[in-house]
Design a protein around this motif. Sequence first.
Motif, PDB file in Angstrom:
ATOM      1  N   HIS A 295      16.179  -4.900 -61.097  1.00  0.00           N
ATOM      2  CA  HIS A 295      17.480  -4.287 -60.848  1.00  0.00           C
ATOM      3  C   HIS A 295      17.690  -3.017 -61.654  1.00  0.00           C
ATOM      4  N   THR A 296      16.939  -2.848 -62.734  1.00  0.00           N
ATOM      5  CA  THR A 296      17.067  -1.624 -63.522  1.00  0.00           C
ATOM      6  C   THR A 296      16.589  -0.408 -62.740  1.00  0.00           C
ATOM      7  N   LYS A 297      15.825  -0.630 -61.670  1.00  0.00           N
ATOM      8  CA  LYS A 297      15.310   0.469 -60.862  1.00  0.00           C
ATOM      9  C   LYS A 297      16.289   0.915 -59.781  1.00  0.00           C
ATOM     10  N   ARG A 298      17.374   0.155 -59.621  1.00  0.00           N
ATOM     11  CA  ARG A 298      18.336   0.501 -58.574  1.00  0.00           C
ATOM     12  C   ARG A 298      18.893   1.904 -58.792  1.00  0.00           C
ATOM     13  N   GLY A 299      18.892   2.701 -57.735  1.00  0.00           N
ATOM     14  CA  GLY A 299      19.442   4.051 -57.805  1.00  0.00           C
ATOM     15  C   GLY A 299      18.437   5.124 -58.170  1.00  0.00           C
ATOM     16  N   THR A 300      17.210   4.742 -58.560  1.00  0.00           N
ATOM     17  CA  THR A 300      16.177   5.743 -58.847  1.00  0.00           C
ATOM     18  C   THR A 300      15.839   6.497 -57.564  1.00  0.00           C
ATOM     19  N   PRO A 301      15.791   7.832 -57.597  1.00  0.00           N
ATOM     20  CA  PRO A 301      15.516   8.603 -56.370  1.00  0.00           C
ATOM     21  C   PRO A 301      14.227   8.169 -55.693  1.00  0.00           C
ATOM     22  N   THR A 302      14.255   8.133 -54.372  1.00  0.00           N
ATOM     23  CA  THR A 302      13.074   7.774 -53.599  1.00  0.00           C
ATOM     24  C   THR A 302      12.760   8.892 -52.600  1.00  0.00           C
ATOM     25  N   MET A 303      11.830   8.676 -51.720  1.00  0.00           N
ATOM     26  CA  MET A 303      11.345   9.670 -50.751  1.00  0.00           C
ATOM     27  C   MET A 303      10.617  10.828 -51.434  1.00  0.00           C
ATOM     28  N   GLY A 304      10.074  10.577 -52.629  1.00  0.00           N
ATOM     29  CA  GLY A 304       9.318  11.615 -53.312  1.00  0.00           C
ATOM     30  C   GLY A 304       8.049  12.018 -52.578  1.00  0.00           C
ATOM     31  N   GLY A 305       7.639  11.192 -51.616  1.00  0.00           N
ATOM     32  CA  GLY A 305       6.477  11.547 -50.814  1.00  0.00           C
ATOM     33  C   GLY A 305       6.638  12.853 -50.066  1.00  0.00           C
ATOM     34  N   LEU A 306       7.888  13.248 -49.814  1.00  0.00           N
ATOM     35  CA  LEU A 306       8.135  14.537 -49.160  1.00  0.00           C
ATOM     36  C   LEU A 306       7.592  15.687 -50.009  1.00  0.00           C
ATOM     37  N   VAL A 307       7.726  15.569 -51.321  1.00  0.00           N
ATOM     38  CA  VAL A 307       7.222  16.614 -52.214  1.00  0.00           C
ATOM     39  C   VAL A 307       5.694  16.660 -52.155  1.00  0.00           C
ATOM     40  N   ILE A 308       5.064  15.484 -52.122  1.00  0.00           N
ATOM     41  CA  ILE A 308       3.601  15.422 -52.031  1.00  0.00           C
ATOM     42  C   ILE A 308       3.132  16.053 -50.726  1.00  0.00           C
TER      43      ILE A 308
ATOM     44  N   LEU B 157       2.467  12.334 -60.440  1.00  0.00           N
ATOM     45  CA  LEU B 157       2.321  11.249 -61.410  1.00  0.00           C
ATOM     46  C   LEU B 157       3.066  11.542 -62.704  1.00  0.00           C
ATOM     47  N   TRP B 158       3.227  12.801 -63.048  1.00  0.00           N
ATOM     48  CA  TRP B 158       3.967  13.179 -64.261  1.00  0.00           C
ATOM     49  C   TRP B 158       5.390  12.614 -64.221  1.00  0.00           C
ATOM     50  N   TRP B 159       5.983  12.590 -63.033  1.00  0.00           N
ATOM     51  CA  TRP B 159       7.356  12.111 -62.877  1.00  0.00           C
ATOM     52  C   TRP B 159       7.428  10.649 -62.440  1.00  0.00           C
ATOM     53  N   ASN B 160       6.321  10.112 -61.957  1.00  0.00           N
ATOM     54  CA  ASN B 160       6.297   8.767 -61.383  1.00  0.00           C
ATOM     55  C   ASN B 160       5.787   7.716 -62.359  1.00  0.00           C
ATOM     56  N   THR B 161       5.196   8.149 -63.482  1.00  0.00           N
ATOM     57  CA  THR B 161       4.680   7.177 -64.442  1.00  0.00           C
ATOM     58  C   THR B 161       5.837   6.480 -65.151  1.00  0.00           C
ATOM     59  N   SER B 162       5.583   5.313 -65.709  1.00  0.00           N
ATOM     60  CA  SER B 162       6.638   4.489 -66.302  1.00  0.00           C
ATOM     61  C   SER B 162       7.266   5.164 -67.525  1.00  0.00           C
ATOM     62  N   PRO B 163       8.604   5.184 -67.595  1.00  0.00           N
ATOM     63  CA  PRO B 163       9.556   4.752 -66.577  1.00  0.00           C
ATOM     64  C   PRO B 163       9.726   5.820 -65.488  1.00  0.00           C
ATOM     65  N   ALA B 164       9.541   5.433 -64.263  1.00  0.00           N
ATOM     66  CA  ALA B 164       9.538   6.394 -63.156  1.00  0.00           C
ATOM     67  C   ALA B 164      10.903   7.046 -62.971  1.00  0.00           C
ATOM     68  N   LYS B 165      10.885   8.360 -62.803  1.00  0.00           N
ATOM     69  CA  LYS B 165      12.106   9.103 -62.508  1.00  0.00           C
ATOM     70  C   LYS B 165      12.290   9.302 -61.013  1.00  0.00           C
ATOM     71  N   ILE B 166      11.256   8.997 -60.242  1.00  0.00           N
ATOM     72  CA  ILE B 166      11.316   9.113 -58.790  1.00  0.00           C
ATOM     73  C   ILE B 166      10.210   8.234 -58.195  1.00  0.00           C
ATOM     74  N   PHE B 167      10.460   7.710 -57.003  1.00  0.00           N
ATOM     75  CA  PHE B 167       9.469   6.925 -56.285  1.00  0.00           C
ATOM     76  C   PHE B 167       8.988   7.702 -55.074  1.00  0.00           C
ATOM     77  N   MET B 168       7.749   7.487 -54.666  1.00  0.00           N
ATOM     78  CA  MET B 168       7.238   8.171 -53.481  1.00  0.00           C
ATOM     79  C   MET B 168       7.782   7.569 -52.198  1.00  0.00           C
ATOM     80  N   GLY B 169       8.178   6.296 -52.226  1.00  0.00           N
ATOM     81  CA  GLY B 169       8.699   5.629 -51.045  1.00  0.00           C
ATOM     82  C   GLY B 169       7.617   5.430 -49.991  1.00  0.00           C
ATOM     83  N   ASP B 170       8.025   4.906 -48.854  1.00  0.00           N
ATOM     84  CA  ASP B 170       7.085   4.742 -47.742  1.00  0.00           C
ATOM     85  C   ASP B 170       6.603   6.099 -47.234  1.00  0.00           C
ATOM     86  N   THR B 171       7.415   7.129 -47.449  1.00  0.00           N
ATOM     87  CA  THR B 171       7.010   8.485 -47.054  1.00  0.00           C
ATOM     88  C   THR B 171       5.685   8.852 -47.696  1.00  0.00           C
ATOM     89  N   GLY B 172       5.538   8.545 -48.964  1.00  0.00           N
ATOM     90  CA  GLY B 172       4.306   8.870 -49.664  1.00  0.00           C
ATOM     91  C   GLY B 172       3.203   7.859 -49.463  1.00  0.00           C
TER      92      GLY B 172
END
Length: 319
Positions: A44-57, A242-257
């Motif tokens: 639950h601590t991950k709730r609200g973390t930005p997702t769809m970071g795969g768009l950037v990739i 990966l710089w932004w996605n490593t623990s603790p992640a500031k963004i997730f790639m989501g299914d997009t990535g």
Amino acid sequence: MLAVLIAGVIALVATLIGTKFAISALVAKGYGQLIRDDGPTSHHTKRGTPTMGGLVIMFAVVLGYGSAKLITGYQPSASALLLLFLFLGLGFIGFLDDWIKISKQRSLGLRSKAKLIGQVVVGLVFAVLAIGLEDENGNTPITHAISFTRDIPAFTLPTVVLVLWVLFMIAATSNGVNLTDGLDGLATGASVMVFAAYLIINIWQSNQNCAREIVPKCYDVRDPLDLAVLAAALAGACFGFLWWNTSPAKIFMGDTGSLSLGGAMAGFALMTRTELPLGSWAAFSSSSPSQSSCRSDTSSCRAENASSGWPSFSITSNS
């Protein structure tokens, strides 16, 4: 080789800088990760973390590869364009899945049936074109034989069965990366290593290509050097993210990535004649304690790792 360097560096810089702006934009619009209420409380601590970071990739890969072609003046190859189509097509399906989750504020996006249909449609177009597009030497991006490091003549498949095999490879690998994306930086870090490996493989196959000189044990593959350029863009983009996605992640790639990266892995395996090694890697990674049992909670991860001889560590899941 200059194109390889350009593609990797530009894609790396694009994700390092672009992801920072993407995080700010996604947070401002409230496009955050949704967590199921019936899951482990540690999630639950991950709730609200930005997702769809795969768009950037995806953007960084296209920018890196396109810039390399423009700067060096070489035309894109059919193999690389087909692989980009597979990469972007599956990324679009993943984007739809992420968008539904965010817009409807639920943890379930596309239904599994709809997602599979989308993967089949993209994979079918890719398979038909990859099997039928011949160059001046009569080579196609994908051959009819299943391969290990080269085609295995005993496993030559008829066209219909080959198409089914390609669809299986694409669906299995893209969904496999999707499942692997359960811990901060796990799928991204693994993807960096996979695409770096395909960068080396393609350069090796280019230097010992049968199109240059027919010698014993040469590689009868199409457009290996241009595929190396694309592999460099993918490795660089994932490394920067990966710089932004490593623990603790500031963004997730989501299914997009995850879907797009998995599709690209399948495409590389098919085009470099390394289908069976990719399957072996996928089977090993999916059975690793750090990826299977650690998806539930940290305490059980420590316990199982200790009993199995793996080093004990603490990891927080992102889904």
